[in-house]
Write a protein that holds these residues in place. Structure first.
Motif, short mmCIF file in Angstrom:
data_model
loop_
_atom_site.label_atom_id
_atom_site.label_comp_id
_atom_site.label_asym_id
_atom_site.label_seq_id
_atom_site.Cartn_x
_atom_site.Cartn_y
_atom_site.Cartn_z
N THR A 38 -7.14 -7.51 0.50
CA THR A 38 -8.03 -8.16 -0.48
C THR A 38 -7.65 -7.71 -1.89
OG1 THR A 38 -9.81 -8.30 1.14
CG2 THR A 38 -10.44 -8.50 -1.18
N TRP A 39 -7.43 -6.42 -2.07
CA TRP A 39 -6.97 -5.90 -3.37
C TRP A 39 -5.61 -6.50 -3.72
CZ3 TRP A 39 -2.61 -3.04 -4.57
CH2 TRP A 39 -2.57 -2.49 -5.85
N GLY A 85 -5.57 -9.85 -5.53
CA GLY A 85 -5.77 -9.74 -6.98
C GLY A 85 -4.50 -9.36 -7.70
N LYS A 134 -4.85 0.83 -0.43
CA LYS A 134 -5.38 -0.49 -0.77
C LYS A 134 -5.31 -1.46 0.41
CE LYS A 134 -6.39 0.60 -4.98
NZ LYS A 134 -7.79 0.72 -5.39
N THR A 135 -6.21 -2.43 0.38
CA THR A 135 -6.28 -3.45 1.43
C THR A 135 -5.65 -4.76 0.94
OG1 THR A 135 -8.41 -4.31 0.69
CG2 THR A 135 -8.46 -2.46 2.27
N ASP A 168 0.85 -1.19 0.00
CA ASP A 168 0.00 0.00 0.00
C ASP A 168 0.89 1.24 0.00
OD1 ASP A 168 0.92 0.15 2.65
OD2 ASP A 168 -0.87 -0.81 3.45
#
Length: 195
Positions: A56-57, A60, A53-54, A24
């Motif tokens: 989870t992102w 991806g 961003k977390t 992040d």
């Protein structure tokens, strides 16, 4: 008679190795810790970090970017999860997913816990909404250390607010913070510094 032995150089020469950074805002800065780390060791890198961003992102991003062309992958996430409402165990599960993906591609994963939230974050003047953040981040960091399997987990408490290593209340690092973070990671990983 005494026998003198030469001390062995136990540092790892990583010059020419390729490293992926997933993170992040703490990993996003130009000339930040990640740039210094690769410059000082002679590695090449791809930085996929994006502020805000977390984890989870990041999962991806990991799916799209982790390939066998990389030797190492540094993962530093969770600050935004802990500043929000994501449960620590879910964020840890996301980090474990990225670690497993690295290992499946033959990439060595390195997880950073982040700085010491109790010493670096100052939410005293930021209102009630920020009050739980340092404790939540501390719990998450401990869970990373206790439960991540298959990766080197570095308790990266290398900087401090007292030394002016933090640029703001949630400790986006100043230049000295980035320098200390990079140099301490190099030392912890026993990477050979060439610069």
């Amino acid at each position: 008679t005494t026998v003198q032995t030469k001390s062995k150089d136990t540092s790892i020469n990583v010059k020419g190795k390729k490293v992926l950074f997933i993170g992040d805002s703490h990993t996003v800065y130009a000339n930040g810790w990640q740039d210094r780390l690769t410059r000082r060791t002679g590695m090449t890198h791809v930085n996929t970090a994006v502020g805000g961003k977390t984890t989870t992102w990041m999962k991806g991003v990991a799916l799209k970017n982790i390939t066998s062309e990389f030797d190492y992958c540094f993962i530093w996430g969770g600050a935004n999860d802990m500043a929000g409402t994501i449960k620590p165990h879910l964020a840890v599960k996301n980090v474990q997913y990225m670690v497993d993906l690295c290992r499946s591609k033959g990439v060595e994963p390195i997880v950073l816990t982040g700085f010491d939230p109790q010493k670096c974050i100052d939410v005293s003047k930021k209102g009630q909404i920020w009050k739980p953040y340092p404790k939540r981040y501390e719990i998450f960091q401990q869970m990373l250390q206790d439960s991540i399997v298959g990766a080197k987990v570095i308790k990266s408490h290398f900087i401090s607010r007292e030394d002016r290593d933090c640029g703001d209340f949630i400790c986006h690092m100043s230049a000295s913070g980035h320098r200390k973070m990079a140099d301490s990671i190099i030392k912890t990983m026993k990477f050979k510094a060439i610069k």
